[in-house]
Design an enzyme around this catalytic site. Sequence first.
Site, mmCIF file in Angstrom:
data_model
loop_
_atom_site.group_PDB
_atom_site.id
_atom_site.type_symbol
_atom_site.label_atom_id
_atom_site.label_comp_id
_atom_site.label_asym_id
_atom_site.label_seq_id
_atom_site.Cartn_x
_atom_site.Cartn_y
_atom_site.Cartn_z
ATOM 1 C CD GLU A 87 -1.999 1.735 -0.270
ATOM 2 O OE1 GLU A 87 -3.420 1.054 -0.646
ATOM 3 O OE2 GLU A 87 -2.274 2.989 -0.346
ATOM 4 C CG ASP A 99 -6.228 5.235 -6.119
ATOM 5 O OD1 ASP A 99 -7.721 5.564 -5.511
ATOM 6 O OD2 ASP A 99 -5.208 5.276 -5.942
ATOM 7 C CG HIS A 150 -12.862 -0.915 4.007
ATOM 8 N ND1 HIS A 150 -11.742 -1.248 4.580
ATOM 9 C CD2 HIS A 150 -13.801 -0.596 5.293
ATOM 10 C CE1 HIS A 150 -12.112 -1.542 6.186
ATOM 11 N NE2 HIS A 150 -12.806 -0.968 6.559
ATOM 12 C CG PHE A 151 -12.896 1.828 -2.760
ATOM 13 C CD1 PHE A 151 -12.099 1.668 -0.802
ATOM 14 C CD2 PHE A 151 -12.878 2.658 -2.879
ATOM 15 C CE1 PHE A 151 -11.471 3.185 -1.281
ATOM 16 C CE2 PHE A 151 -12.832 3.389 -3.345
ATOM 17 C CZ PHE A 151 -12.376 4.198 -2.267
HETATM 18 C C1 LIG Z 1 -9.122 3.213 -4.634
HETATM 19 S S1 LIG Z 1 -8.366 2.369 -3.415
HETATM 20 C C2 LIG Z 1 -8.466 0.595 -3.138
HETATM 21 C C3 LIG Z 1 -8.184 0.216 -1.757
HETATM 22 C C4 LIG Z 1 -8.704 -0.784 -1.346
HETATM 23 N N1 LIG Z 1 -8.536 -2.222 -2.110
HETATM 24 C C5 LIG Z 1 -10.127 -1.173 -1.537
HETATM 25 O O1 LIG Z 1 -10.973 -2.029 -2.339
HETATM 26 O O2 LIG Z 1 -10.413 -1.172 -0.500
HETATM 27 C C6 LIG Z 1 -6.671 2.513 -4.224
HETATM 28 C C7 LIG Z 1 -5.678 1.625 -3.309
HETATM 29 O O3 LIG Z 1 -4.443 1.236 -4.399
HETATM 30 C C8 LIG Z 1 -3.406 2.056 -3.545
HETATM 31 N N2 LIG Z 1 -2.362 2.638 -4.941
HETATM 32 C C9 LIG Z 1 -2.201 3.082 -5.494
HETATM 33 N N3 LIG Z 1 -0.971 2.914 -6.755
HETATM 34 C C10 LIG Z 1 0.089 2.066 -5.736
HETATM 35 C C11 LIG Z 1 0.975 1.730 -5.616
HETATM 36 N N4 LIG Z 1 1.339 1.607 -7.122
HETATM 37 N N5 LIG Z 1 1.218 0.597 -4.962
HETATM 38 C C12 LIG Z 1 0.530 0.549 -4.002
HETATM 39 N N6 LIG Z 1 -0.765 0.522 -3.784
HETATM 40 C C13 LIG Z 1 -1.450 1.799 -4.630
HETATM 41 C C14 LIG Z 1 -4.055 2.993 -3.433
HETATM 42 O O4 LIG Z 1 -3.202 4.266 -2.123
HETATM 43 C C15 LIG Z 1 -4.915 3.513 -2.730
HETATM 44 O O5 LIG Z 1 -5.040 3.109 -1.248
#
Ligand SMILES: C[S@@+](CC[C@H](N)C(=O)[O-])C[C@H]1O[C@@H](n2cnc3c(N)ncnc32)[C@H](O)[C@@H]1O
Length: 214
Positions: A69, A119, A194-195
């Site tokens: 993360e 994202d 969570h998402f």
């Molecule tokens: C929209 S959130 C979804 C979080 C979780 N997977 C959920 O479904 O609740 C996307 C997550 O990916 C993380 N993220 C984005 N790019 C990343 C990377 N290159 N390496 C690790 N984490 C990353 C972001 O910080 C964020 O916490």
Amino acid sequence: MPRSPIRRPPPDLDLSAHLRSVESLPEVLTSQSLFANDQPLEIEVGSGKGLFLTNASSATPKHNFLGIEIQSKCAEHAAGRLAKAKLANAIMVSGNAEPLFAERVPVESLAAVHVYFPDPWWKKKHRKRRVLNETSIVNYATAIAPGGRLHFWTDVLDYFEDTVEMIAELAPHLGVPIPEEEIEAEHDLDYRTHFERRSRKHHIPVYRVRYEKQ
Ligand SMILES: C[S@@+](CC[C@H](N)C(=O)[O-])C[C@H]1O[C@@H](n2cnc3c(N)ncnc32)[C@H](O)[C@@H]1O
């Protein structure tokens, strides 16, 4: 949709067994180097608050789980959940998954890669910032062992369609996309992440797929 605030774990909770910086990681990421055993290893990219990692590592104690993360506050929060639950088979890394996959995950070593609700990066010129891109798809497909899985869930149809297309073109050895079912949630923690909970509570459709490497 606004994101809910991330709470830091209580200061007296010992995170030393569950939270690692990239600098403190072993050169090569395997179950042996991370957990000192040979259980199958699964990696989640973008663990957010860590619901998947906590539920999966608790339900599957004979596998190891590494969550990566990039937001340190989220990584700490997720590590706090693992520490509270005293899970010995899961670790959070605070850092960027991309260079770790490119340089430190051995070829055909993983039982699974999980990517949930990455994202969206809506603008076309920002698409290359997506976690699932041409480079990462090849890296994940290379890192997954024969018989291993790639799970990808999102509520962004365009991201889903683009990714399925890219996988067919760049990593055909991952096989055909296998739809994954929506699971009945009786409790707030029954969702995959969570998402997923957020999307389903707002009646937003979720697209779920799994690949199984040949
Ligand atoms: C929209 S959130 C979804 C979080 C979780 N997977 C959920 O479904 O609740 C996307 C997550 O990916 C993380 N993220 C984005 N790019 C990343 C990377 N290159 N390496 C690790 N984490 C990353 C972001 O910080 C964020 O916490």
